[in-house]
Each structure stands twice: as C-alpha cells, then as structure tokens.
Design a protein around this motif. Structure first.
Motif, short mmCIF file in Angstrom:
data_model
loop_
_atom_site.label_atom_id
_atom_site.label_comp_id
_atom_site.label_asym_id
_atom_site.label_seq_id
_atom_site.Cartn_x
_atom_site.Cartn_y
_atom_site.Cartn_z
N ARG A 1 4.70 11.75 -0.80
CA ARG A 1 5.33 12.97 -1.25
C ARG A 1 4.40 13.96 -1.61
O ARG A 1 4.74 15.11 -1.98
CB ARG A 1 6.28 12.45 -2.81
CG ARG A 1 7.54 11.22 -2.11
CD ARG A 1 7.90 10.71 -2.61
NE ARG A 1 8.41 9.69 -1.99
CZ ARG A 1 9.70 9.76 -1.45
NH1 ARG A 1 9.94 11.43 -1.00
NH2 ARG A 1 10.43 8.83 -0.84
N SER A 2 3.27 14.70 -2.00
CA SER A 2 2.30 15.00 -2.33
C SER A 2 1.79 16.25 -1.80
O SER A 2 1.32 15.26 -0.26
CB SER A 2 1.41 14.63 -3.22
OG SER A 2 -0.01 14.50 -2.83
N PRO A 3 1.18 17.31 -1.89
CA PRO A 3 0.49 18.11 -1.13
C PRO A 3 -0.47 17.25 -0.45
O PRO A 3 -1.05 17.95 0.72
CB PRO A 3 0.13 19.59 -2.22
CG PRO A 3 1.49 19.50 -2.53
CD PRO A 3 1.37 18.11 -3.42
N TRP B 1 8.98 5.80 7.39
CA TRP B 1 8.21 4.81 6.55
C TRP B 1 9.23 4.78 5.44
O TRP B 1 8.89 3.59 4.48
CB TRP B 1 7.34 4.96 5.66
CG TRP B 1 5.92 5.07 6.68
CD1 TRP B 1 5.64 4.30 8.17
CD2 TRP B 1 4.84 5.58 5.95
NE1 TRP B 1 4.71 4.62 8.82
CE2 TRP B 1 3.97 5.38 7.84
CE3 TRP B 1 3.90 6.35 5.71
CZ2 TRP B 1 2.40 5.76 7.99
CZ3 TRP B 1 2.53 6.90 6.32
CH2 TRP B 1 2.31 6.26 7.43
N GLY B 2 10.39 5.75 5.59
CA GLY B 2 11.37 5.55 4.49
C GLY B 2 12.05 4.56 3.77
O GLY B 2 12.17 3.81 3.24
N LEU C 1 1.00 -1.31 0.10
CA LEU C 1 -0.39 0.38 0.07
C LEU C 1 0.79 1.19 0.13
O LEU C 1 0.86 1.99 -0.86
CB LEU C 1 -0.61 -0.17 1.29
CG LEU C 1 -1.78 1.45 1.19
CD1 LEU C 1 -2.68 1.50 0.11
CD2 LEU C 1 -2.37 1.51 2.84
N LEU C 2 2.14 1.11 0.91
CA LEU C 2 2.61 2.72 1.08
C LEU C 2 3.75 2.82 -0.37
O LEU C 2 3.94 3.73 -0.62
CB LEU C 2 3.12 2.68 2.07
CG LEU C 2 3.24 2.91 2.71
CD1 LEU C 2 4.52 3.01 4.09
CD2 LEU C 2 2.12 3.94 3.85
N ARG C 3 3.96 2.32 -1.59
CA ARG C 3 4.63 1.85 -1.85
C ARG C 3 3.54 2.21 -2.86
O ARG C 3 5.00 3.58 -3.84
CB ARG C 3 5.58 0.55 -2.59
CG ARG C 3 6.43 -0.28 -1.87
CD ARG C 3 6.89 -1.29 -2.37
NE ARG C 3 8.06 -1.95 -0.80
CZ ARG C 3 7.72 -3.06 0.14
NH1 ARG C 3 6.35 -3.43 -0.64
NH2 ARG C 3 8.65 -3.16 0.71
N LEU D 1 -3.64 9.79 2.73
CA LEU D 1 -3.31 8.55 2.81
C LEU D 1 -2.74 8.29 4.50
O LEU D 1 -3.74 6.67 4.32
CB LEU D 1 -2.05 8.31 2.13
CG LEU D 1 -1.31 6.82 2.34
CD1 LEU D 1 -1.58 5.88 2.34
CD2 LEU D 1 -0.18 7.40 2.32
N TRP D 2 -2.39 9.75 5.29
CA TRP D 2 -2.53 9.16 6.31
C TRP D 2 -3.99 8.93 6.78
O TRP D 2 -4.77 8.05 7.43
CB TRP D 2 -2.17 10.87 7.43
CG TRP D 2 -2.58 10.17 8.81
CD1 TRP D 2 -3.15 10.90 9.84
CD2 TRP D 2 -1.59 8.55 9.25
NE1 TRP D 2 -2.56 10.63 10.65
CE2 TRP D 2 -1.93 9.82 10.82
CE3 TRP D 2 -0.69 8.33 9.37
CZ2 TRP D 2 -1.31 8.89 11.55
CZ3 TRP D 2 0.15 7.56 10.07
CH2 TRP D 2 -0.70 7.94 11.20
#
Length: 270
Positions: free
Chosen positions: A140-142, A183-184, A131-133, A147-148
């Motif tokens: 990475r967007s405004p 989460w990196g 899901l994260l990938r 997602l959160w």
C-alpha cells in the motif's frame, strides 16, 4: 488464422478463426500482463488447428480494457462471461495463465464450459497468502514495486528464451490499484475460507464432468498434487519442464497441443 480487434462485454479482445465443430477457446492472461502474452501460443494453434475460434481478452484494468471498481474474482469471471456471450461463443474451453488460471476455474464453476486449462496457477494460497499479508503495508506504500519485483525474481524468467524474457519484463503494467484490487480477497480472507471456496468450485466442476488440465512449469509439490487429485480425481497434470512460471512462453507448441485436445471428447460435450 483470420482475426479482428473488437470489444466484447466492454473488454478489448482479438477474435480469431470461425465457429465450427470444435469447441471455441478463450485465453485469459495473468495479473499485470495483457493479451499479447498469448502470441506464441496463438501462432502454434494456428499451425496445429487452423481456423479454430479463439477469443483473446484483456482483463479489466489491463491492456486496452477499462478498469472497474471491483476486481473480486467472481465479478471478473462474470465480466469474462459477458464478453463470451457477446462474442457468441457456446461453452468455450477456458485457458488461463496465473491469475487467469484461477479465473478460468471460477468461470467453469459458474458458467457453461467445455474444459479448463490452468497454466501454472496453484489454487491454494500457501506461503503466497502469508507473504502478501505480511507485506500489505509495503503493497500500500509508494514502494509497492519492491514487492512485485521480488515476486518476479522467483518466477524463473531467466530460464525463458530471450524474446520471452523481454516480453515478461517489459510488457507488464504493475499498477498499484491492480495489485491491491486483484489481491484484495487474499488480504482479507483466511486460508481456510479461501480453500473451502476453491474446493466448492472444483467439486462443481467435477459434478459437471468438465475436463480440467493443470499445466505446470515445474513438478507440483507432492502435498499440492495430492490435494488437487483428491478434490478433482480426473484432473490431468502436465509438467512442461524448465521451472518457469510462464510455460506458455517456454513451451508454446506443447501447450497448444494440450489446448487443442481439451473439450473435444465426450465429457467435454456435456
């Protein structure tokens, strides 16, 4: 339970109780939250185990603790150890919720520990990593908060008591740099390599004889339970029913009893 606000190892902390014959406790919150999440558990611990030494930390970048350039989990576990050392704690029991549960596990594989209580943090990525990938551009967007918020919607918040619901929804700081930082590793690490690292950590914990409790808000999926018990045969799995990702808020008295017992037996004194 007497307490004092201080900084240890550069981290904001509340220090409760005094050193004694019982193993000290270190409480580590989850991603975007802070040490105030442990309030209900602390109150139950104070009634159940008066005077127990407890250190409650704000993780780097959270609460009143400063940020860091690196939020790699091993680095953060070492920062927590620096705080533990400066606080003068001898081989504490690490208690962590969510991300804090992963950090407690990593800590125990790297530093002297008398027990781990992992509160509702699976150690395999499973669908979450995918899901994260898949949503990395969104993250990475405004619009990253979309997602959160979608993740929060699946955490069973509506099953919590009203005061706990309010805490979860308001006492949080989901800054983009924190989500990307913590989460990196998930974004850049293949599932196989991630799993291999968790297995190495758990095998180290097993070899040291460190007691390990996994406290879940709902029954773990059978494949995950089987995997965890195969890697860590002495793991104790406790389910605090209700389905919430926040069992420390829905069942603070039950969690306090689990915490108070961990590390007190012979295996916890190694």
């Amino acid at each position: 339970m007497g307490d004092a606000q201080r900084r240890f190892g550069g981290l904001a902390a509340d220090s409760h109780g005094a050193d004694g014959g019982r193993p000290p406790l270190v409480l580590v919150h989850g991603l975007t939250y802070d040490r105030t999440q442990w309030g209900p558990t602390l109150r139950e611990l104070a009634a159940l185990d008066p005077g127990r030494r407890v250190l409650v930390l704000d993780l780097p970048g959270h609460g009143e603790s400063p940020g860091r350039e690196s939020y790699q989990t091993a680095d953060v576990a070492d920062v927590v150890h620096a705080a533990v050392t400066e606080a003068g704690l001898d081989r504490p029991v690490l208690v962590g919720h969510s991300l804090g549960g992963a950090l407690a596990t990593i800590y125990a594989a790297r530093h002297p520990t008398r027990g781990v209580v992992n509160v509702d943090q699976p150690l395999l990525l499973g669908p979450f990593g995918e899901l994260l990938r898949r949503n990395e551009p969104l993250l990475r967007s405004p619009e990253y908060l979309r997602l959160w918020e979608s993740l929060l919607a699946g955490m069973g918040i509506d099953q919590l008591p009203p005061a706990a619901q309010e805490m979860v929804r308001t006492a949080t700081t989901p800054r983009q740099e924190l989500l990307l930082g913590y989460w990196g590793e998930i974004l850049v690490t293949a599932d196989e390599a991630f799993t291999a690292q968790r297995v190495r950590e758990l095998e180290r914990i097993r070899s040291l004889g460190v007691p390990y409790h996994y406290v879940a808000g709902s029954e773990p999926p059978p494949p995950y339970r089987q995997w965890l018990e195969s890697v860590l045969p002495n793991v104790i799995i406790d389910v605090l029913p209700g389905g919430s990702h926040f069992p420390h808020l829905s069942h603070p008295a039950e969690l306090a009893r689990i915490i108070a017992d961990v590390g007190s037996g012979p295996s916890g004194d190694r």
